[in-house]
Design a protein around this motif. Structure first.
Motif, PDB file in Angstrom:
ATOM      1  N   PRO A 132       0.826  -1.213   0.000  1.00  0.00           N
ATOM      2  CA  PRO A 132       0.000   0.000   0.000  1.00  0.00           C
ATOM      3  C   PRO A 132       0.858   1.261   0.000  1.00  0.00           C
ATOM      4  O   PRO A 132       1.982   1.271   0.502  1.00  0.00           O
ATOM      5  CB  PRO A 132      -0.795  -0.128   1.310  1.00  0.00           C
ATOM      6  CG  PRO A 132      -0.778  -1.579   1.632  1.00  0.00           C
ATOM      7  CD  PRO A 132       0.535  -2.097   1.134  1.00  0.00           C
ATOM      8  N   GLU A 189      -4.803   1.694  -0.840  1.00  0.00           N
ATOM      9  CA  GLU A 189      -4.930   1.255   0.546  1.00  0.00           C
ATOM     10  C   GLU A 189      -4.513  -0.195   0.746  1.00  0.00           C
ATOM     11  O   GLU A 189      -4.054  -0.564   1.821  1.00  0.00           O
ATOM     12  CB  GLU A 189      -6.384   1.425   1.004  1.00  0.00           C
ATOM     13  CG  GLU A 189      -6.833   2.881   1.066  1.00  0.00           C
ATOM     14  CD  GLU A 189      -8.248   3.009   1.587  1.00  0.00           C
ATOM     15  OE1 GLU A 189      -8.891   1.956   1.792  1.00  0.00           O
ATOM     16  OE2 GLU A 189      -8.704   4.137   1.799  1.00  0.00           O
ATOM     17  N   ASN A 190      -4.685  -1.037  -0.260  1.00  0.00           N
ATOM     18  CA  ASN A 190      -4.450  -2.470  -0.109  1.00  0.00           C
ATOM     19  C   ASN A 190      -3.166  -2.898  -0.809  1.00  0.00           C
ATOM     20  O   ASN A 190      -2.692  -2.238  -1.744  1.00  0.00           O
ATOM     21  CB  ASN A 190      -5.618  -3.272  -0.712  1.00  0.00           C
ATOM     22  CG  ASN A 190      -6.896  -3.110   0.068  1.00  0.00           C
ATOM     23  OD1 ASN A 190      -7.098  -2.119   0.745  1.00  0.00           O
ATOM     24  ND2 ASN A 190      -7.762  -4.094  -0.023  1.00  0.00           N
ATOM     25  N   ASP A 245      -6.386  -5.445  -6.515  1.00  0.00           N
ATOM     26  CA  ASP A 245      -6.409  -5.254  -5.064  1.00  0.00           C
ATOM     27  C   ASP A 245      -6.647  -6.578  -4.352  1.00  0.00           C
ATOM     28  O   ASP A 245      -7.395  -7.438  -4.845  1.00  0.00           O
ATOM     29  CB  ASP A 245      -7.523  -4.277  -4.680  1.00  0.00           C
ATOM     30  CG  ASP A 245      -7.170  -2.846  -5.034  1.00  0.00           C
ATOM     31  OD1 ASP A 245      -5.994  -2.484  -4.905  1.00  0.00           O
ATOM     32  OD2 ASP A 245      -8.073  -2.099  -5.449  1.00  0.00           O
ATOM     33  N   SER A 276      -5.975  -3.148   4.355  1.00  0.00           N
ATOM     34  CA  SER A 276      -4.961  -2.090   4.407  1.00  0.00           C
ATOM     35  C   SER A 276      -4.034  -2.204   5.607  1.00  0.00           C
ATOM     36  O   SER A 276      -2.971  -1.582   5.638  1.00  0.00           O
ATOM     37  CB  SER A 276      -5.659  -0.729   4.426  1.00  0.00           C
ATOM     38  OG  SER A 276      -6.532  -0.632   5.536  1.00  0.00           O
TER      39      SER A 276
END
Length: 644
Positions: A38, A43-44, A65, A77
């Motif tokens: 990330p 976020e991931n 993702d 995340s």
């Protein structure tokens, strides 16, 4: 010494790019996958996929993702990569009783990423990179836990320039594929989904495989971002609201494989990656499982099985054509006009043909009232019914109207298949999910509908003009991932007429693969054909030893060659509104062998054939002419080795 070896393997095949970023390539080095951590934007953790035939360094799939949300914890995340496992070699040859290839082989490199979330709970991600694609799945390694999966964060970010062929989600998977560009529609889409990125040359097909009792079927949704396709669970209203949308799991646990078949169009079309990653066969005895052709009365006479005399005519058709099976479709429990079910099965078996029989899946999950409705619902119901079917000499069951891919329905599918295997009964599903590799695990599962097939000539007038283009998309989408009960090869008309040529219709029996291939026309439709065509239909296989892509483009045309033993069957179809000519290299034939050729192509008009004989070798070419919306087949039977 052993540690040094593994270190070298790691350095060669699994390259560290930067802090917590890694790369794994396929054995042939054409596909590589990078793992990225990330950052400020993302976020991931995510994968990035490259296809090395690309003229540029542009990623084929810019971002996939990763992550899950479990009822007790989040795994997205907040993940920290703890370690990376050793690279493993995957190399396998296995056997399939029916399908596009009898002995598939696959090669891959596999690695496991070991993650922990901020509370110390573990999630692994297993990545395999094959010569024809990528597969990955999630694992929870801890023992003795019961949870639900609240969300799966897997999402495929697609290049805005990619062309895509998608089918609007519907519970029966009987829609039409739409070709779209970057300004594509938003919505929910069924599997499989086909993409082509011209900048990277690559084609790829997104699917899932080895779905089992521990999960629900998923689908793709780009409702939030038009070029990002998220995996989502079934809608709460599916199956008339019965069953839970979110799956329950017990640890240790593994998810289904998320599969991306990658390459040129030939690689995608010929791939067996869906069965490659699925569980091996679970049945001890499979000698009784026989693929074959089926006569079917529903297409030409919607209430045909209600009439004993019509049942006899279609049984006679199967007997005269040498086909293994005939289907007793719905209303067999109301059969009259001279006989009932017992009379029909006795008549059919006396001909040396094996009867198959239809059931409504029943229960509160379907609105369809057609009977018999409740005989599949419980193990006790099935044992009682299957015992009767064995006594009547019935060889298999067609089960219809599931209307859901929730976890409870996945269990129901597998319950039916497993119980049927105990009674040596073949199974196929209609109104169903798309194949997920189960035919490898349970080879008595012969085929699925999950397609807008010839039955739709009875349903809507629009299928008449949709069918030619639709037919040329299916070999590159739906039929790639498993058997497809389109019910092809219809020359006469049903409620609404064809606009495809006789050559096109004949070709569908080879173009479309199904372990039980229902040839749907009325008896007189077959009896009136030229003798040479009847002879081909008598010998037509329903399972293949090999499949080769010849040419094609989704929605325009398609040509495949399939082999059974030493004989090759080639078929081509067109949706174009003009006549076309093709010169086809016969490179798929075995070198050093001369073949006897029987060519059946479009004649002077769309209801005529032009039939010719010849000889050919792998060094020759074949010229064919197709009428608008036309087609052809060519059969190559080996004669003798060539003399030097």
């Amino acid at each position: 010494m052993k540690e040094l070896f593994y270190t070298l393997v790691f350095l060669i095949f699994f390259t560290r790019l930067s802090a917590q970023e890694f790369m794994l390539s396929s054995p042939n080095e054409l596909i590589r996958v990078e793992l990225h951590q990330p950052d400020e934007v993302t976020e991931n953790w995510y994968f990035k996929v490259f296809y090395n035939e690309s003229p540029s360094e542009k990623a084929l799939i810019p971002k996939i993702d990763l992550g899950l949300a479990r009822s007790d914890a989040n795994f997205s995340s907040n993940l920290k990569l703890q370690k990376i496992g050793k690279v493993k070699k995957v190399s396998e040859v296995y056997n399939l009783i029916h399908g596009k290839r009898s002995s598939p082989s696959n090669a891959a490199r596999e690695v496991t990423f070991y993650f922990r979330n901020d509370s110390g709970k573990k999630m692994n991600t297993v990545l395999r990179v094959y010569n024809d694609g990528v597969a990955f799945r999630y694992e929870f390694p801890d023992k003795e836990g019961n949870f639900s999966i609240d969300n799966e964060f897997t999402a495929f970010s697609i290049s805005v320039d990619a062309t895509r062929w998608l089918e609007k989600w519907n519970p029966a998977n009987e829609g039409l594929y739409q070709q779209m560009q970057g300004d594509s529609l938003r919505g929910e889409w069924g599997y499989p989904a086909l993409f082509h990125d011209r900048d990277t040359i690559g084609w790829y097909l997104i699917h899932e495989a080895n779905l089992n009792r521990t999960y629900a079927g998923t689908k793709l949704s780009n409702t939030k971002n038009i070029n990002t396709y998220n995996l989502v669970f079934p809608n709460p209203g599916d199956g008339r609201g019965t069953g839970k949308s979110k799956p329950d799991i017990s640890t240790p646990w593994q998810s289904p494989w998320r599969v991306i078949i990658i390459g040129n169009l030939a690689t995608v079309t010929e791939s067996t990656l869906v069965t490659d990653v699925s569980d091996p066969v679970k049945l001890k005895d499979t000698d009784w499982i026989e693929p074959g052709l089926v006569s079917w009365n529903y297409w030409s006479s919607n209430h045909g099985t209600k009439d004993y005399q019509i049942v006899k005519k279609f049984a006679d058709l199967a007997g005269k054509m040498g086909w293994k099976y005939t289907l007793l479709d719905w209303e067999w429990d109301a059969m009259g006009n001279g006989g009932n079910l017992e009379d029909a099965t006795a008549y059919i078996n006396k001909l040396g043909v094996k009867p198959l029989i239809w059931y409504n899946s029943g229960g509160d999950h379907t609105w369809v009232p057609a009977t018999p409705k409740d005989r599949m619902l419980t193990h006790e119901n099935r044992v009682q019914e299957f015992t009767k079917l064995n006594e009547l000499g019935i060889a298999g069951i067609k089960v219809d109207f599931f209307e859901s891919e929730k976890q409870n329905m996945i269990n129901y599918y597998l319950d039916i298949v497993e119980d049927a295997a105990d009674f040596n009964l073949l199974v196929y599903f209609h109104g169903s999910l798309v194949p997920r590799g189960w035919s490898r695990t349970y080879p008595n599962l012969m085929t699925y509908e999950a397609v807008r097939g010839a039955e739709w000539y009875n349903n809507v007038p629009t299928f008449t003009m949709n069918a030619p283009q639709h037919n040329t998309i299916l070999p590159f989408t739906r039929n790639v991932v498993g058997p497809m009960d389109y019910t092809p090869v219809t020359f006469t008309n049903s409620q609404y007429p064809h606009v495809t040529s006789y050559g096109h219709e004949l070709a569908l029996g080879i173009m479309f693969e199904s372990g039980l291939q229902h040839l749907a026309d009325r008896p007189e439709g077959y009896y009136s054909l030229p003798e040479e065509v009847i002879t081909i239909l008598k010998k037509l296989p329903a399972a293949w030893d090999d499949t080769k892509f010849i040419y094609g483009y989704p929605g325009k045309n398609a040509a495949l060659a399939r082999r059974k033993n030493g004989t090759w069957y080639m078929a081509g179809i067109s949706s174009e509104l003009r006549e076309t000519e093709k010169e086809i290299a016969l490179e798929f034939l075995k070198p050093g062998i001369e073949y006897q050729l029987k060519l059946v192509q479009d004649g002077e008009h769309d209801k005529a054939f032009k039939i010719s004989d010849g000889k050919g070798t792998s060094e020759d070419t074949l010229k064919v002419k197709l009428l608008r919306r036309g087609g052809f087949i060519a059969v190559f039977e080996p004669i003798k080795p060539l003399t030097k």
